[in-house]
Design a protein around this motif. Structure first.
Motif, PDB file in Angstrom:
ATOM      1  N   ILE A 358       0.865  -1.180   0.000  1.00  0.00           N
ATOM      2  CA  ILE A 358       0.000   0.000   0.000  1.00  0.00           C
ATOM      3  C   ILE A 358       0.896   1.222   0.000  1.00  0.00           C
ATOM      4  N   GLY A 359       1.047   1.829  -1.166  1.00  0.00           N
ATOM      5  CA  GLY A 359       1.883   3.015  -1.270  1.00  0.00           C
ATOM      6  C   GLY A 359       3.328   2.786  -0.909  1.00  0.00           C
ATOM      7  N   LYS A 360       3.834   1.563  -1.111  1.00  0.00           N
ATOM      8  CA  LYS A 360       5.225   1.211  -0.789  1.00  0.00           C
ATOM      9  C   LYS A 360       5.509   1.245   0.708  1.00  0.00           C
ATOM     10  N   PHE A 361       4.443   1.346   1.543  1.00  0.00           N
ATOM     11  CA  PHE A 361       4.652   1.455   2.986  1.00  0.00           C
ATOM     12  C   PHE A 361       4.388   0.145   3.709  1.00  0.00           C
ATOM     13  N   SER A 362       3.280  -0.496   3.375  1.00  0.00           N
ATOM     14  CA  SER A 362       2.849  -1.659   4.148  1.00  0.00           C
ATOM     15  C   SER A 362       2.381  -2.755   3.196  1.00  0.00           C
ATOM     16  N   PRO A 363       2.647  -4.028   3.521  1.00  0.00           N
ATOM     17  CA  PRO A 363       2.171  -5.124   2.665  1.00  0.00           C
ATOM     18  C   PRO A 363       0.644  -5.162   2.627  1.00  0.00           C
ATOM     19  N   LEU A 364       0.122  -5.595   1.515  1.00  0.00           N
ATOM     20  CA  LEU A 364      -1.322  -5.700   1.333  1.00  0.00           C
ATOM     21  C   LEU A 364      -1.762  -7.070   1.833  1.00  0.00           C
ATOM     22  N   THR A 365      -1.983  -7.174   3.147  1.00  0.00           N
ATOM     23  CA  THR A 365      -2.360  -8.428   3.771  1.00  0.00           C
ATOM     24  C   THR A 365      -3.518  -8.196   4.728  1.00  0.00           C
ATOM     25  N   LEU A 366      -4.001  -9.272   5.305  1.00  0.00           N
ATOM     26  CA  LEU A 366      -5.096  -9.158   6.272  1.00  0.00           C
ATOM     27  C   LEU A 366      -4.645  -8.422   7.526  1.00  0.00           C
ATOM     28  N   ALA A 367      -3.364  -8.500   7.858  1.00  0.00           N
ATOM     29  CA  ALA A 367      -2.854  -7.759   9.015  1.00  0.00           C
ATOM     30  C   ALA A 367      -3.013  -6.257   8.809  1.00  0.00           C
ATOM     31  N   THR A 368      -2.845  -5.809   7.567  1.00  0.00           N
ATOM     32  CA  THR A 368      -3.038  -4.393   7.263  1.00  0.00           C
ATOM     33  C   THR A 368      -4.499  -4.002   7.445  1.00  0.00           C
ATOM     34  N   LEU A 369      -5.407  -4.859   7.020  1.00  0.00           N
ATOM     35  CA  LEU A 369      -6.833  -4.595   7.219  1.00  0.00           C
ATOM     36  C   LEU A 369      -7.169  -4.451   8.698  1.00  0.00           C
ATOM     37  N   VAL A 370      -6.612  -5.343   9.515  1.00  0.00           N
ATOM     38  CA  VAL A 370      -6.849  -5.262  10.965  1.00  0.00           C
ATOM     39  C   VAL A 370      -6.269  -3.968  11.526  1.00  0.00           C
ATOM     40  N   ALA A 371      -5.097  -3.569  11.055  1.00  0.00           N
ATOM     41  CA  ALA A 371      -4.467  -2.332  11.537  1.00  0.00           C
ATOM     42  C   ALA A 371      -5.314  -1.113  11.179  1.00  0.00           C
ATOM     43  N   ILE A 372      -5.891  -1.085   9.989  1.00  0.00           N
ATOM     44  CA  ILE A 372      -6.742   0.050   9.589  1.00  0.00           C
ATOM     45  C   ILE A 372      -8.008   0.092  10.431  1.00  0.00           C
ATOM     46  N   CYS A 373      -8.596  -1.064  10.702  1.00  0.00           N
ATOM     47  CA  CYS A 373      -9.802  -1.101  11.547  1.00  0.00           C
ATOM     48  C   CYS A 373      -9.480  -0.640  12.969  1.00  0.00           C
ATOM     49  N   ARG A 374      -8.344  -1.046  13.485  1.00  0.00           N
ATOM     50  CA  ARG A 374      -7.947  -0.599  14.823  1.00  0.00           C
ATOM     51  C   ARG A 374      -7.698   0.908  14.835  1.00  0.00           C
ATOM     52  N   GLY A 375      -7.073   1.423  13.778  1.00  0.00           N
ATOM     53  CA  GLY A 375      -6.871   2.864  13.685  1.00  0.00           C
ATOM     54  C   GLY A 375      -8.191   3.619  13.607  1.00  0.00           C
ATOM     55  N   SER A 376      -9.181   3.044  12.917  1.00  0.00           N
ATOM     56  CA  SER A 376     -10.494   3.683  12.826  1.00  0.00           C
ATOM     57  C   SER A 376     -11.148   3.771  14.207  1.00  0.00           C
ATOM     58  N   PHE A 377     -11.025   2.729  15.020  1.00  0.00           N
ATOM     59  CA  PHE A 377     -11.578   2.782  16.373  1.00  0.00           C
ATOM     60  C   PHE A 377     -10.857   3.836  17.213  1.00  0.00           C
ATOM     61  N   SER A 378      -9.571   4.005  16.987  1.00  0.00           N
ATOM     62  CA  SER A 378      -8.837   5.043  17.715  1.00  0.00           C
ATOM     63  C   SER A 378      -9.335   6.440  17.339  1.00  0.00           C
TER      64      SER A 378
END
Length: 386
Positions: A358-378
């Motif tokens: 994702i933009g050369k920053f993070s792998p496109l995996t399910l872990a990234t999806l979980v990280a985005i959802c956690r960031g949304s809750f924050s």
């Protein structure tokens, strides 16, 4: 004549979509007054901006996309079924998944504007009994599901309904473009994953395929393949062919990374804001209200939109990790030195993880999806505290 009407329809649809995006930016200053409106407005602007970027990508990159599809469908790298190894069936199952995903995405994305329109009409008819807004201390802006500057007259009730219809047309344009992009990208990822799994099957069944090709029995055993030059040449030829197929798939991954990585970055940032704003607005509005239903449908689409690419990106990583295991299971003990050298080189290459980013920053995996959802809750917690 039919073609003329079709192009006219498409031109009107796309014009309304661009006008909606401009109108959203024009009223951005007003949305700062309310934190929930501000958060959702940022997310919506980013979503539509991503839609315009995706439209440009589809318009100017369609030639390269067609070439990638042609390479993936090259008959040179199609293999016959052999026992439990059935590459053709795997391709059919992948195509079935793509068709189901495409229909589901188009229905879900198209219903975002419809659900928002229905919830706005319900509130408008409940609160405004007459034909005007006089004496209600309300304007048409109070009934918009998503904020944008209304470029049409909207002082009367029917004019407000017309503005909602204009919003639906613009949203339909963005929804169709985003749906085409997302289904095409996820379909390419799914096809790439399927091809990687097919290469795994070919590596596993190398010896059996070679024995069949040269007319030897399945239980044929030899201490050293060099004692049978025909078998040794066929094994090396098939290994080279499968390795070349693998190299092509890795180059396709690089092309997909180059074309889609920054678009997915915009989509991930937009999803972060949209999910958090949906959580905040859902915390405010009454449960079971029309706004809540429209909000849930919209947030579901955003989650599915991001989950699709993360899921298939994760599947590509998993499929590439299986290459080494498949090579080791290829019954290579009696193979020639050049076969083993080629196999070792493939081992070394596949030690590096294969993934899209994702933009050369993070792998496109399910872990990234979980990280985005956690960031949304924050962010939701921040909005709630503010």
């Amino acid at each position: 004549m039919i073609r003329l009407f079709y192009f006219l329809y498409v031109a009107i649809l796309f014009s309304c979509g661009f006008v909606i995006a401009i109108c959203e930016c024009m009223i951005f200053k007003e949305s700062i007054k309310k934190i929930s409106t501000f958060a959702s407005q940022i997310g919506m602007i980013l979503t539509h901006f991503a839609g315009i970027v995706k439209l440009c990508l589809l318009t100017f990159g369609h030639g390269k996309l067609l070439r990638l599809i042609q390479v993936l469908e090259d008959k040179k790298y199609q293999y016959e079924s052999l026992g439990e190894s059935k590459p053709g069936v795997m391709l059919q199952e992948g195509m079935k998944i793509y068709n189901i995903t495409t229909y589901s995405v188009f229905v879900l994305y198209g219903f975002v504007g419809i659900s928002g329109h229905i919830s706005s009409l319900i509130n408008l008819n409940l609160e405004i009994q007459g034909d005007t807004f006089e004496g209600t201390n309300k304007t048409c802006y109070d009934f918009l599901p998503y904020m944008f500057y209304i470029p049409l007259p909207h002082q009367l009730k029917w004019q407000c309904e017309l503005a909602l219809t204009f919003m639906d047309i613009g949203f339909a344009m963005h929804a169709s473009v985003i749906a085409v992009h997302d289904t095409l990208f996820s379909g390419l990822l799914n096809y790439l994953k399927t091809q990687l799994l097919i290469v795994c099957e070919v590596f596993k069944t190398l010896r059996v395929r070679c024995l069949k090709n040269i007319g030897l029995p399945k239980d044929y055993i030899i201490m050293h393949d060099t004692d049978n030059p025909v078998l040794e040449r066929e094994l090396y030829r098939l290994l080279t062919h499968a390795t070349e197929h693998l190299k092509i798939l890795l180059r396709i991954r690089e092309d997909l990374e180059y074309m889609f990585t920054y678009v997915i970055l915009i989509q991930a940032i937009a999803s972060l804001f949209i999910i958090s704003s949906c959580l905040y607005v859902g915390y405010i509005v009454p449960f079971g209200s029309p706004e809540m239903i429209a909000l849930m449908e919209f947030s579901l689409c955003i989650i599915i939109q991001l989950s699709l690419v993360c899921w298939f990106g994760n599947e590509i990583t998993r499929a590439s990790e299986m290459i080494r295991t498949s090579l080791f299971e290829s019954d290579w003990f009696s193979c020639s030195p050049r076969f083993k050298q080629a196999m070792i080189l493939t081992f070394i290459r596949m030690q590096r993880p294969v993934y899209l980013s994702i933009g050369k920053f993070s792998p496109l995996t399910l872990a990234t999806l979980v990280a985005i959802c956690r960031g949304s809750f924050s962010y939701f917690a921040v909005f709630k505290s503010v």
